[in-house]
Design a protein around this motif. Structure first.
Motif, PDB file in Angstrom:
ATOM      1  N   LEU A 579     -12.890   9.119   0.828  1.00 29.64           N
ATOM      2  CA  LEU A 579     -11.476   9.452   0.832  1.00 29.64           C
ATOM      3  C   LEU A 579     -10.725   8.397   0.027  1.00 29.64           C
ATOM      4  CD1 LEU A 579     -11.104  10.220   4.657  1.00 29.64           C
ATOM      5  CD2 LEU A 579     -11.562  11.848   2.825  1.00 29.64           C
ATOM      6  N   ARG A 580      -9.530   8.756  -0.399  1.00 30.02           N
ATOM      7  CA  ARG A 580      -8.718   7.781  -1.121  1.00 30.02           C
ATOM      8  C   ARG A 580      -7.314   7.764  -0.522  1.00 30.02           C
ATOM      9  NH1 ARG A 580      -5.624  10.038  -5.555  1.00 30.02           N
ATOM     10  NH2 ARG A 580      -5.903  12.311  -5.670  1.00 30.02           N
ATOM     11  N   LEU A 581      -6.733   6.583  -0.529  1.00 30.64           N
ATOM     12  CA  LEU A 581      -5.398   6.384   0.008  1.00 30.64           C
ATOM     13  C   LEU A 581      -4.369   6.651  -1.086  1.00 30.64           C
ATOM     14  CD1 LEU A 581      -3.617   5.387   2.391  1.00 30.64           C
ATOM     15  CD2 LEU A 581      -3.817   3.091   1.414  1.00 30.64           C
ATOM     16  N   ILE A 582      -3.434   7.539  -0.818  1.00 32.38           N
ATOM     17  CA  ILE A 582      -2.383   7.864  -1.781  1.00 32.38           C
ATOM     18  C   ILE A 582      -1.189   6.931  -1.611  1.00 32.38           C
ATOM     19  CG2 ILE A 582      -0.871   9.657  -2.672  1.00 32.38           C
ATOM     20  CD1 ILE A 582      -3.840  10.197  -3.096  1.00 32.38           C
ATOM     21  N   GLN A 583      -0.737   6.762  -0.378  1.00 34.68           N
ATOM     22  CA  GLN A 583       0.452   5.951  -0.128  1.00 34.68           C
ATOM     23  C   GLN A 583       0.530   5.587   1.343  1.00 34.68           C
ATOM     24  OE1 GLN A 583       4.130   7.888  -1.146  1.00 34.68           O
ATOM     25  NE2 GLN A 583       5.407   6.124  -0.716  1.00 34.68           N
ATOM     26  N   ASN A 584       1.014   4.373   1.647  1.00 40.19           N
ATOM     27  CA  ASN A 584       1.368   3.966   3.002  1.00 40.19           C
ATOM     28  C   ASN A 584       2.880   3.926   3.115  1.00 40.19           C
ATOM     29  OD1 ASN A 584      -1.169   3.664   4.180  1.00 40.19           O
ATOM     30  ND2 ASN A 584      -1.412   1.589   3.399  1.00 40.19           N
ATOM     31  N   ILE A 585       3.410   4.486   4.181  1.00 38.26           N
ATOM     32  CA  ILE A 585       4.847   4.459   4.453  1.00 38.26           C
ATOM     33  C   ILE A 585       5.053   3.641   5.712  1.00 38.26           C
ATOM     34  CG2 ILE A 585       6.888   5.833   4.967  1.00 38.26           C
ATOM     35  CD1 ILE A 585       5.590   8.171   3.509  1.00 38.26           C
ATOM     36  N   THR A 586       5.768   2.545   5.580  1.00 40.78           N
ATOM     37  CA  THR A 586       5.982   1.648   6.711  1.00 40.78           C
ATOM     38  C   THR A 586       7.468   1.402   6.885  1.00 40.78           C
ATOM     39  OG1 THR A 586       5.662  -0.249   5.240  1.00 40.78           O
ATOM     40  CG2 THR A 586       3.733   0.543   6.437  1.00 40.78           C
ATOM     41  N   ALA A 587       7.804   0.580   7.865  1.00 35.36           N
ATOM     42  CA  ALA A 587       9.196   0.241   8.124  1.00 35.36           C
ATOM     43  C   ALA A 587       9.810  -0.368   6.869  1.00 35.36           C
ATOM     44  CB  ALA A 587       9.292  -0.745   9.288  1.00 35.36           C
ATOM     45  N   GLY A 588      10.975   0.129   6.512  1.00 38.98           N
ATOM     46  CA  GLY A 588      11.625  -0.326   5.294  1.00 38.98           C
ATOM     47  C   GLY A 588      11.653   0.752   4.240  1.00 38.98           C
ATOM     48  N   TYR A 589      10.717   1.673   4.271  1.00 40.76           N
ATOM     49  CA  TYR A 589      10.706   2.777   3.320  1.00 40.76           C
ATOM     50  C   TYR A 589      11.542   3.937   3.838  1.00 40.76           C
ATOM     51  CZ  TYR A 589       8.920   6.660   0.487  1.00 40.76           C
ATOM     52  OH  TYR A 589       8.814   7.747  -0.340  1.00 40.76           O
ATOM     53  N   GLY A 590      11.545   4.160   5.120  1.00 41.48           N
ATOM     54  CA  GLY A 590      12.290   5.257   5.716  1.00 41.48           C
ATOM     55  C   GLY A 590      12.122   5.287   7.216  1.00 41.48           C
ATOM     56  N   LEU A 591      11.151   4.554   7.721  1.00 40.83           N
ATOM     57  CA  LEU A 591      10.942   4.433   9.153  1.00 40.83           C
ATOM     58  C   LEU A 591      11.761   3.264   9.685  1.00 40.83           C
ATOM     59  CD1 LEU A 591       7.068   4.873   9.337  1.00 40.83           C
ATOM     60  CD2 LEU A 591       8.785   6.573   9.923  1.00 40.83           C
ATOM     61  N   LEU A 592      12.295   3.452  10.894  1.00 41.13           N
ATOM     62  CA  LEU A 592      13.034   2.352  11.512  1.00 41.13           C
ATOM     63  C   LEU A 592      12.083   1.305  12.067  1.00 41.13           C
ATOM     64  CD1 LEU A 592      16.129   1.992  11.865  1.00 41.13           C
ATOM     65  CD2 LEU A 592      15.417   4.252  11.136  1.00 41.13           C
ATOM     66  N   ALA A 593      10.885   1.714  12.428  1.00 40.40           N
ATOM     67  CA  ALA A 593       9.867   0.796  12.929  1.00 40.40           C
ATOM     68  C   ALA A 593       8.509   1.353  12.526  1.00 40.40           C
ATOM     69  CB  ALA A 593       9.963   0.639  14.445  1.00 40.40           C
ATOM     70  N   ASN A 594       7.507   0.508  12.543  1.00 35.15           N
ATOM     71  CA  ASN A 594       6.188   0.932  12.092  1.00 35.15           C
ATOM     72  C   ASN A 594       5.530   1.922  13.052  1.00 35.15           C
ATOM     73  OD1 ASN A 594       6.008  -0.415   9.645  1.00 35.15           O
ATOM     74  ND2 ASN A 594       5.254  -2.288  10.581  1.00 35.15           N
ATOM     75  N   GLU A 595       5.789   1.793  14.338  1.00 33.74           N
ATOM     76  CA  GLU A 595       5.126   2.667  15.303  1.00 33.74           C
ATOM     77  C   GLU A 595       5.673   4.086  15.209  1.00 33.74           C
ATOM     78  OE1 GLU A 595       4.104   2.983  20.063  1.00 33.74           O
ATOM     79  OE2 GLU A 595       5.722   1.702  19.372  1.00 33.74           O
ATOM     80  N   VAL A 596       4.796   5.027  14.930  1.00 32.89           N
ATOM     81  CA  VAL A 596       5.164   6.441  14.856  1.00 32.89           C
ATOM     82  C   VAL A 596       4.881   7.061  16.212  1.00 32.89           C
ATOM     83  CG1 VAL A 596       4.707   8.636  13.724  1.00 32.89           C
ATOM     84  CG2 VAL A 596       4.670   6.515  12.396  1.00 32.89           C
ATOM     85  N   SER A 597       5.948   7.539  16.885  1.00 29.38           N
ATOM     86  CA  SER A 597       5.792   8.109  18.225  1.00 29.38           C
ATOM     87  C   SER A 597       5.648   9.616  18.203  1.00 29.38           C
ATOM     88  CB  SER A 597       6.981   7.711  19.100  1.00 29.38           C
ATOM     89  OG  SER A 597       8.198   8.193  18.537  1.00 29.38           O
ATOM     90  N   ALA A 598       6.000  10.265  17.098  1.00 26.57           N
ATOM     91  CA  ALA A 598       5.822  11.712  16.952  1.00 26.57           C
ATOM     92  C   ALA A 598       5.899  12.031  15.466  1.00 26.57           C
ATOM     93  CB  ALA A 598       6.873  12.487  17.728  1.00 26.57           C
ATOM     94  N   MET A 599       5.256  13.146  15.057  1.00 28.53           N
ATOM     95  CA  MET A 599       5.238  13.469  13.630  1.00 28.53           C
ATOM     96  C   MET A 599       4.924  14.941  13.437  1.00 28.53           C
ATOM     97  SD  MET A 599       2.958  11.732  10.598  1.00 28.53           S
ATOM     98  CE  MET A 599       1.579  12.851  10.848  1.00 28.53           C
ATOM     99  N   THR A 600       5.541  15.530  12.409  1.00 25.96           N
ATOM    100  CA  THR A 600       5.232  16.882  11.970  1.00 25.96           C
ATOM    101  C   THR A 600       5.588  16.984  10.493  1.00 25.96           C
ATOM    102  OG1 THR A 600       5.526  19.235  12.461  1.00 25.96           O
ATOM    103  CG2 THR A 600       7.484  17.853  12.537  1.00 25.96           C
ATOM    104  N   VAL A 601       5.334  18.124   9.891  1.00 29.68           N
ATOM    105  CA  VAL A 601       5.653  18.362   8.484  1.00 29.68           C
ATOM    106  C   VAL A 601       6.383  19.694   8.391  1.00 29.68           C
ATOM    107  CG1 VAL A 601       4.720  18.840   6.201  1.00 29.68           C
ATOM    108  CG2 VAL A 601       3.744  17.002   7.573  1.00 29.68           C
ATOM    109  N   GLY A 602       7.491  19.719   7.649  1.00 37.01           N
ATOM    110  CA  GLY A 602       8.246  20.949   7.458  1.00 37.01           C
ATOM    111  C   GLY A 602       9.270  20.801   6.361  1.00 37.01           C
TER     112      GLY A 602
END
Length: 987
Positions: A579-602
């Motif tokens: 597998l290859r890593l495309i991108q990491n999204i962490t706090a500062g890019y758009g998240l308020l904190a690094n811990e993701v408590s829920a997620m979906t795509v739409g």
């Protein structure tokens, strides 16, 4: 400053309730992060990548790590500064409240060389009482062009000559005139709002416009702005913006806020900084595209080299938006600290969210909030909308609920769940859209529910532990992720999956596509199970965490939510088993904190919850390839010297050859430690790779060197620093011929001195050994003196005369044994305590026989002492015994007594010789005047020499004994041997 817990601020004040609408994600910087003031007037980025800001308390530079403030103590004429300008030499210029100028260059503040002339001209020649410079420009010839409000446009050439560029016009007339390098600048005629606008072209007749119908207000104007690009001119006064093209006004726009400043971005669009309407983005035809930070008094805007947006505010500091496409919302009626535990889209586009006690939905027209109406100990664990959006399934710790989304009422589940599922806590919900089955994972197994009918899988022994993830394949197979590994349910049978080494670990997320199953685990990272193999992808591959809680597909990409951010992953088509890593999204890019408590795509966005907020993220897969971080050498120290102009060759004395170089890379987008590589050509050819920002080279030999440093960009490429350091270490003075000759001579003298001192030391040591040997022989001779031998032979003769052959034979035999033992001990420095006690016993027996048994003796030893292993110097105790006999007991006719005791005190051996003689004072009176005792002085001298040569502390103490009436009662001699005692070991 990299501490995002301080920087990430979403809303302007903690007391303001945010709207349900989406807001841009930003970081906010104010005095808490190091700004000297929250009143910021202007911002720009220089060619080196630094961000610069003007405030009422000084000039501020930000490098992504910390804010550095320059004030009057650093050379500013005064602290309040306003408009910043970067010239062609990358100098950052500023203007102060009183119209003085200066600039920053290579770490220093320089005042404008003609500040005195400028100040004198404004105050004396123009007699202006309000001399604020509203705009200025430095051209390539070094001339300064500047505009004074209510006065006009001026130019100062490189010699300091000041010239007014245009004659004064009538009141309410404003001229736009060409200045440096063809740029148009504003020449003000008056402070009141303009009636007439004149555009003076450098190579064409002037254009005159009647603008009274646009600028209808008659109050004073505080903000004028001008943009010029090609044929287009954009001019604003107060809250009105005009668009002028080819000699006519082609557009006008009135805003509800005063326009403070205008600017173009890289795409030629227009950015407006407004008094209370935030930042506004317009196209070239004045159509509004987007609004940023609505409600804030924004004073300036700029876009950095990474594409980030910077807004300065007149009362809230600085706002930084790393990606303008990323938005955030917070659900209303939720506490800020509430944790959003689930997010789901239905087919209508409604985004459903849930915390532990609240759930609701966002759609295009309304926002619905629902609260549980059950006992207070009931908490939500998962939500799942039906495909048609008519029902919302709500899983709780006490079972399953169903909400009619139209009537907002709870529906009874048509067939009551059979035990034991009825009251089982729900952990996970998954809707199989093909079969219409709602799969429910619980804290003790799983079941399926369809159209209200109960369907409990026949699973044999089944799963009796927690089910955390469920996924279905198109053919109806159900993949079950549990606390103890992966299971497959198909055709009524449940089988544990262990193929290709699948670990029995906690599985928290599952997604199926193209005959492959993506598996998220709590501690083993991400895995892809294909029909042929198992691919593992963890932290060593670039995943920010090994704990993957959520998996979603976005097109052909997999999105993984972890406790340390979001990762976008795809199969590597170059290699079928990786597998290859495309991108990491962490706090500062758009998240308020690094811990993701829920997620979906739409809606083509990643929707993730963190820190109680919902972020709408548009990943830019090419973003990291575009980022090129500027790398700078910031400081050079050699020995105790700080080198300032390190863009030139550095010459170092050999005494200053301890070289320390500091460097770092600037990135406002990447909030992480960077990887660097550096080398010092001439000393090393290979790169040194690490995450340090300091390179140290102690004790550089003479020679020429070149220091290079580079930083690794997110795509793996390396950006070199803009500077190289050329270092020359001079030869030391000791490599000169005269110094070498001097050192040879000094070496000869030094060696001679060393030989002399060593010889003296050897001689002293030899003398010491000779003294020890001589005193040892003297002690031997003392004990074998002729008087003792004569007395012993007389005793033998007396026994013969008395015809006591047995006694004479016994005495003579003991005398011979004593003499033999004395000669044996004379050949060695130490003897055992056992041998010493035997020798002392022989001596006391000989002396007692010679004295006609006029005294008795006793020798005792502590039973804990190992007499064979305990060693003491020879000939130290016997002189004490002899002294007791010759001087203490000799005057006694009978009744004499000598006690010889060996005691243990810690690790010390204590030898005591006690007699009941007449005492030292009386014995001294009986001794002839010219005769002195030699035994004790020789013994004391030997003790001194032994202590000095062996680094020990043997001590001799002699004490006079007295009776209760005060009469002399004998003498006690105590000899202490520190650390000499060896004790017996018992098994």
């Amino acid at each position: 400053m990299r501490n995002l817990s301080l920087l990430l601020v979403l809303f302007f004040a903690s007391g303001i309730t945010p709207l349900a609408g989406q807001n841009h994600f930003f970081r906010k910087y104010d005095s808490r992060q190091g700004l000297p003031s929250s009143e910021v007037y202007y911002g720009l980025q220089d060619d080196d990548g630094y961000m610069w800001f003007s405030t009422d308390h000084g000039l501020v530079r930000y490098d992504g790590y910390q804010f550095k403030t320059y004030d009057v103590y650093d050379g500013l004429p005064e602290n309040p500064i306003f408009i910043l300008h970067k010239d062609f030499r990358n100098r950052v210029w500023f203007v102060t409240l009183n119209g003085l100028l200066g600039y920053h260059h290579k770490g220093r503040i320089y005042p404008y060389q003609f500040n005195d002339k400028l100040h004198s001209y404004i105050s004396d020649t123009l007699r202006a009482t309000y001399n604020l410079i509203t705009d200025y420009e430095i051209d390539h010839q070094g001339s300064l062009w500047f505009s004074l409000r209510n006065t006009g446009l001026f130019r100062i050439d490189s010699s300091g000559q000041i010239m007014k560029m245009n004659p004064r016009r009538k009141n309410r007339t404003t001229m736009l005139v060409p200045a440096a390098d063809g740029r148009l600048m504003i020449d003000f005629a008056a402070l009141p709002i303009s009636d007439t606008l004149i555009v003076q072209w450098p190579d064409a007749p002037a254009d005159t416009f009647n603008v009274s119908k646009y600028f209808k207000s008659k109050i004073f104007v505080h903000h004028y702005n001008l943009l010029h690009q090609g044929p287009d001119i954009y001019y604003s006064e107060k809250d009105v913006l005009l668009h002028i093209r080819k000699g006519r006004i082609v557009g006008a726009r009135k805003l509800p806020y005063a326009i403070i400043r205008m600017g173009f971005d890289h795409d030629g669009r227009i950015w407006l900084s407004t008094q209370g309407g935030g930042g506004r983005l317009l196209d070239r035809e004045l159509n509004e595209i987007e609004v940023f930070l609505d409600g804030e008094p924004i004073s300036s805007f700029c876009r950095d080299q990474e594409g980030g947006l910077w807004f300065t505010s007149l009362n809230s500091g600085i706002f930084y938006i790393p990606e303008q496409q990323n938005k955030v919302i917070v659900p209303p009626n939720m506490y800020r600290q509430d944790k959003i535990i689930d997010l789901k889209y239905d087919k209508k586009g409604t985004l459903w969210y849930a915390s532990f006690a609240v759930f609701g939905g966002f759609d295009a027209s309304q926002n619905q909030i629902h609260r549980l109406k059950t006992a207070g100990d009931t908490v939500i664990s998962a939500i799942q909308p039906d495909p048609d959006g008519r029902r919302l399934w709500v899983g709780t710790n006490r079972g399953l609920l169903c909400l009619d989304t139209k009537t907002n009422t709870y529906l009874p589940i048509m067939a009551a769940l059979r035990q034991p599922w009825k009251n089982y806590g729900v952990k996970n919900l998954h809707m199989d859209t093909t079969s219409g089955i709602l799969w429910v994972g619980t804290y003790a197994g799983f079941y399926g529910l369809k159209n209200g009918d109960i369907w409990v899988p026949n699973t044999g022994e089944g799963i009796t532990h927690r089910v955390e993830a469920l996924e279905t394949a198109p053919d109806g197979r159900v993949f079950v992720g549990s606390q103890k590994g992966l299971y497959l349910y198909a055709n009524g049978r449940l089988e544990k999956q262990l193929q290709f080494g699948l670990p029995e670990t906690r599985i928290t997320a599952l997604r199926y596509r193209n005959d492959s199953l993506w598996i998220g685990t709590r501690q083993a990272g991400l895995m892809l199970l294909t029909p042929d193999t198992l691919i593992k992808f963890g932290r060593q591959s670039g995943l920010p965490s090994s704990s993957v809680s959520f998996l979603e597909f976005k097109g052909n990409l997999l999105v993984a939510g972890t406790n340390r951010g979001i990762s976008i992953v795809a199969p590597d088509h170059r290699s079928g088993d990786s597998l290859r890593l495309i991108q990491n999204i962490t706090a500062g890019y758009g998240l308020l904190a690094n811990e993701v408590s829920a997620m979906t795509v739409g809606n083509n966005r990643i929707v993730a919850a963190s820190a109680g907020f919902i972020s709408f993220l548009v990943p830019d897969t090419n973003l990291l390839q575009r980022i090129r971080m500027p790398c700078h050498i910031t400081a050079v120290a050699a020995g105790r010297l700080q080198v300032r102009d390190f863009d030139q060759r550095i010459e170092l004395k050999y005494s200053d050859n301890n070289l320390i170089i500091n460097y770092f890379a600037i990135s406002f987008f990447l909030q992480e430690r960077h990887t660097y590589r550096h080398r010092l050509l001439g000393l090393e050819s290979e790169w040194v790779v690490n995450q340090q920002t300091t390179a140290a080279y102690p004790f550089l030999p003479p020679g020429n060197y070149v220091f290079e440093v580079e930083v690794r960009n997110p795509d793996g490429s390396w950006s070199p620093a803009s500077e190289k350091i050329f270092v020359r270490v001079l030869k030391p003075y000791w490599k000169q011929w005269w110094f070498i000759a001097l050192m040879v001579l000094t070496g000869i003298l030094l060696m001679s001195g060393i030989v002399y001192l060593v010889g003296r030391q050897i001689l002293r040591q030899r003398n010491l050994l000779n003294d020890m040997w001589r005193f040892q022989q003297e002690a031997l001779a003392l004990q074998m003196n002729p008087h003792f031998i004569f007395n012993a032979l007389n005793t033998v003769q007396r026994f013969i005369v008395e015809n006591d052959k047995l006694a004479s034979s016994r005495y003579l035999s003991r005398f011979a044994g004593f003499m033999r033992a004395m000669l044996d001990n004379a050949q060695k420095p130490d003897t055992s305590l056992a041998a010493e006690m035997q020798l002392l016993g022989q001596y006391l027996e000989l002396e007692s026989a010679r004295a006609h048994q006029s005294f008795t003796y006793a020798i005792t030893c502590d039973p804990q002492i190992d007499t064979e292993k305990t060693l003491i110097p020879v000939f130290l105790i016997q002189p004490l015994v002899e002294n007791a006999i010759q001087h203490g007991l000799k005057a006694l006719e009978s009744g004499g007594k000598i006690e010889l005791r060996f005691r243990l005190e810690g690790q010390d051996l204590l030898a005591e010789v006690e007699d009941n003689g007449i005492g030292r004072a009386a014995a001294a009176k009986l001794r002839p005047e010219k005769k002195s005792s030699l035994g004790l002085p020789i013994t004391e001298k030997r003790i001194f020499l032994i202590n000095k040569s062996r680094q020990t502390q043997i001590r001799l103490e002699i004490t006079d004994l007295f009776s209760e009436s005060g009469q002399a009662a004998g003498t006690l001699a105590r000899l202490r041997f520190p650390g000499h005692a060896k004790t017996k070991t018992h098994g």
